[in-house]
Enzyme design. Structure first.
Site, mmCIF file in Angstrom:
data_model
loop_
_atom_site.group_PDB
_atom_site.id
_atom_site.type_symbol
_atom_site.label_atom_id
_atom_site.label_comp_id
_atom_site.label_asym_id
_atom_site.label_seq_id
_atom_site.Cartn_x
_atom_site.Cartn_y
_atom_site.Cartn_z
ATOM 1 N N HIS A 201 54.214 -85.337 20.294
ATOM 2 C CA HIS A 201 55.315 -85.517 21.426
ATOM 3 C C HIS A 201 56.033 -84.034 21.698
ATOM 4 O O HIS A 201 57.002 -84.159 22.401
ATOM 5 C CB HIS A 201 56.571 -86.382 20.816
ATOM 6 C CG HIS A 201 56.132 -87.720 21.033
ATOM 7 N ND1 HIS A 201 55.224 -88.243 20.125
ATOM 8 C CD2 HIS A 201 56.320 -88.948 21.732
ATOM 9 C CE1 HIS A 201 54.779 -89.525 20.209
ATOM 10 N NE2 HIS A 201 55.523 -90.075 21.503
ATOM 11 N N SER B 11 51.957 -78.441 19.419
ATOM 12 C CA SER B 11 51.245 -78.907 18.278
ATOM 13 C C SER B 11 49.768 -79.150 18.839
ATOM 14 O O SER B 11 48.989 -79.386 18.246
ATOM 15 C CB SER B 11 51.811 -80.310 18.084
ATOM 16 O OG SER B 11 51.765 -81.208 19.326
ATOM 17 N N ASN C 76 64.076 -80.559 17.775
ATOM 18 C CA ASN C 76 63.275 -81.656 18.127
ATOM 19 C C ASN C 76 63.172 -81.477 19.728
ATOM 20 O O ASN C 76 62.166 -82.371 20.292
ATOM 21 C CB ASN C 76 63.606 -82.749 17.585
ATOM 22 C CG ASN C 76 62.928 -83.218 16.363
ATOM 23 O OD1 ASN C 76 61.988 -82.620 16.067
ATOM 24 N ND2 ASN C 76 63.338 -84.346 15.657
ATOM 25 N N TYR C 77 64.123 -81.065 20.443
ATOM 26 C CA TYR C 77 63.917 -80.928 22.097
ATOM 27 C C TYR C 77 63.414 -79.685 22.334
ATOM 28 O O TYR C 77 63.963 -78.913 23.094
ATOM 29 C CB TYR C 77 65.303 -81.217 22.614
ATOM 30 C CG TYR C 77 66.025 -82.637 22.400
ATOM 31 C CD1 TYR C 77 64.934 -83.785 21.797
ATOM 32 C CD2 TYR C 77 67.160 -83.095 22.725
ATOM 33 C CE1 TYR C 77 65.389 -84.886 21.797
ATOM 34 C CE2 TYR C 77 67.771 -84.259 22.368
ATOM 35 C CZ TYR C 77 66.743 -85.129 21.940
ATOM 36 O OH TYR C 77 67.325 -86.504 21.631
#
Ligand code: FAD
Ligand code: NAG
Ligand code: NAG
Ligand code: NAG
Ligand code: NAG
Ligand code: NAG
Ligand code: NAG
Ligand code: NAG
Ligand code: NAG
Ligand code: NAG
Length: 528
Positions: A109, A115, A469-470
């Protein structure tokens, strides 16, 4: 003068460790993988190279942003979809000794695809098959593998107990590997904090291929991966987490109002109360580009979502006292189990089967998106809000989440974990634009920069904080293969504030050669 000298030394240090590069050797890398795994858990069925017809489908099945969905745009050598811990260990050892970088992917995500993309030769270490979950109800704890999704974790918990939950995010396909190491924020934040506040142990493969856990996992490394992101430090195999108590009945609502219905006033008042109401209540406000009733015209509709650890009756009383302007009616409120609320937050109609929490859609991503974040410490004046609406109307599909803070977030020290955004925030913002036509990319990215610029006077400054995370590449980044310390300080201070220095020290201790590096990784720098 002293400061100047140490900066020069630091830069030298970082470039020295990066300079120690072996020339990438793909053939040796693959041979090394086979050699190391042959006698125990042969790796062939977990290994995808360009020769495998399933190479591209394996790439895209955990690729969530269409902007990065073509492996040909990268220097991807192979994908190792690890089935055993030994596959993970071997991938690290063989990649390191053959000058190949790795990108670690659990749920895929990452907003900027970090990633699964790189412009230097690399292998994707894909963790989605390492996904077991064990729940210990009496200890209120669980072991969760990196590749397990939140939907799988939430389902397992609810099967074991009706009054336990995990403090994590909203989207059920997020995986534990990336989500938890980046903070793990969700609608229990005001009562229980975020995921990293509940991590008590982990299993992690370090740069030498060793598994560290329990007594062999240093407190400093455990601290770092609780909010510092896992990928700078090693490969997280599994987390041990505490579960939290929830009542058997939880109440939710979702209501919306448009500009024409005077929502700016309601939202202004929301800013004053949402971080002060009882911590059992989490309120999200979500301004969204919407169609006005007059055909062809756009407007802004603000969606208000609530999660309340208590009854509808109590929630109504709190809302009537603190935000009567919303005009909440008791028929807007739904009482349900905690597990059912996870469906509600995904906008499924009330009554939808929770079996959807186990979905793992493997089709290629359908949409392009861009996200950015901000933290707000003082109310945004109404004139400011009006300006934001005007810019928002230039997008086709765009929303801004305003996520209330306060509660225990004001009580947990900023250095308790590597995640630093705690006391003094009224709310956290996420900007999110979505489009399906590749030609619209430049326009949307430009509009996102514009709205971010326009928000500057209203949000945190020096540094302008951002939520890891953003992931947002615009807050500073390095090229795939090199780590420049000065650049790292730019994104590092925004993501980690005062914790950045300690993160660099932990990195220097556990990965001094900077093998685990990427565009926004933490550089290894020892205290001077
Ligand atoms: C639709 C959607 C909804 C979201 N909702 C929320 C939310 O409610 N709350 C919230 O906090 N965030 C939310 N996010 C952001 C999400 O938490 C982050 O993108 C998170 O990093 C995803 O983890 P992942 O494992 O799925 O992603 P990945 O892309 O696999 O990984 C993300 C990062 O973590 C690293 N990483 C992954 N696995 C490991 C591992 N095993 N060991 C070491 N490093 C690893 C990767 O290298 C990468 O840097 C959302 C994202 C999306 C797309
Ligand atoms: C270069 O890397 C290798 C393998 O990681 C290591 O053994 C060696 O000590 C490093 N050399 C220097 C000069 O850092
Ligand atoms: C793999 O094993 C073979 C046979 O033992 C050996 O000759 C070869 O050097 C090894 N290759 C690598 C890359 O480890
Ligand atoms: C990819 O192809 C190789 C060689 O044909 C094969 O050994 C391997 O099992 C294939 N990988 C997968 C995941 O099917
Ligand atoms: C792919 O196949 C070609 C020939 O078909 C072979 O020469 C090459 O070594 C293979 N590559 C990998 C990574 O298996
Ligand atoms: C917005 O609220 C109205 C009631 O005020 C409701 O009819 C409508 O369905 C809501 N819109 C969405 C998209 O949920
Ligand atoms: C608004 O209307 C247009 C055209 O009818 C449609 O394509 C679009 O999906 C609608 N947008 C929303 C947010 O409902
Ligand atoms: C939860 O949702 C299911 C439908 O999936 C429904 O049958 C059940 O009654 C709901 N339970 C609670 C307590 O909300
Ligand atoms: C956090 O900071 C306080 C002082 O501000 C210090 O006493 C404490 O040791 C720090 N904790 C950690 C984990 O660094
Ligand atoms: C996108 O642009 C290309 C080249 O300018 C054009 O050929 C294509 O039709 C456009 N696609 C859409 C969906 O507008």
């Amino acid at each position: 003068m002293k400061e100047v000298v140490s900066v020069v030394l630091l830069v030298l240090l970082v470039s020295v460790s990066d300079a120690n590069e072996t020339k990438p050797n793909t053939e040796n890398f693959l041979q090394c993988l086979h050699n190391r795994t042959r006698s125990v858990n042969p790796i062939a069925e977990s290994l995808y190279t360009h020769n495998n017809t399933t190479f591209v489908s394996s790439y895209v099945s955990y690729t969530k942003n269409k902007r990065y969905s073509n492996p040909k745009d990268t220097k991807l050598i192979a994908i190792v979809a690890a089935k055993h811990e030994s596959h993970v260990q071997s991938t690290v050892v063989c990649a390191k000794s053959n000058g190949i970088q790795i990108r670690i992917r659990s749920g895929g995500h990452d907003y900027e695809g970090l990633s699964y993309i790189s412009s230097v030769p690399f292998v994707i270490l894909d963790m989605h098959d390492i996904r077991s979950i064990t729940i210990d109800v009496s200890k209120k704890q669980a072991w969760v593998d990196a590749g397990a999704t939140l939907g799988e974790l939430y389902t397992k918990i609810s099967k074991a107990s009706k009054t336990l939950a995990f403090a994590g995010g909203v989207c059920p396909t997020l995986a534990a590997g990336g989500h938890i190491s980046g903070g793990g924020y969700g609608n229990l934040i005001r009562k229980y904090g975020i995921s990293v506040d509940h991590v008590v142990d982990a299993r992690i493969v370090d740069v030498n291929g060793n598994i560290l856990t329990g007594a062999t996992l240093g407190d400093d490394l455990l601290w770092a991966i609780r909010g510092g992101g896992g990928a700078s430090f090693g490969v997280i195999l599994s987390w041990k987490v505490n579960l939290v108590d929830v009542p058997q009945t939880v109440t939710v609502f979702k209501v919306n109002k448009t500009l024409e219905q005077g929502v700016t006033d309601v939202l202004y008042k929301w800013q004053l109360v949402s971080s002060k109401v009882p911590q059992e209540l989490f309120l999200r406000a979500m301004p969204k580009v919407a169609n006005a009733t007059v055909s062809g015209k756009k407007t802004i509709a603000v969606f208000f979502y609530a999660q309340f650890l208590g009854s509808a009756k109590k929630l109504m009383a709190i809302m009537n006292k603190n935000l009567p302007e919303l005009g909440l009616k008791s028929e807007d409120c739904y009482e349900m189990s905690w597990i059912n609320t996870t469906m509600f937050w995904m906008d499924y109609p009330v009554g939808t089967s929770t079996s959807h929490l186990l979905d793992r859609p493997s089709d290629p991503p359908r949409a392009f998106f861009k996200s950015k974040s901000d933290y707000v410490k003082k109310p945004i004046p109404k004139e400011g809000m009006e300006k934001i609406w005007k810019t928002m109307l230039n997008f086709n599909k765009m929303y801004i989440e305003w996520n209330a803070y306060g509660g225990v977030m004001d009580k947990i020290p900023a250095n308790a974990t590597a995640f630093p955004h705690r006391k003094g925030n009224l709310f956290k913002i996420q900007y999110y634009a979505l489009w399906t036509d590749a030609n619209a990319t430049d326009n949307n990215l430009g509009l996102m920069r514009e709205i971010y610029h326009e928000m500057e006077p209203y949000v945190s400054s020096n540094p302008r904080e951002a939520f890891l995370n953003y992931r947002d590449i615009d807050v500073g980044s390095n090229p795939s293969g090199k780590t420049n310390l000065e650049e790292a300080k730019i994104y590092g201070s925004k993501y980690f504030l005062g914790n950045f220095k300690r993160l660099m020290e932990v990195k220097a201790k556990y990965d001094p050669v900077n093998f685990f590096r990427f565009e926004q990784s933490i550089p290894p720098v020892r205290a001077m």
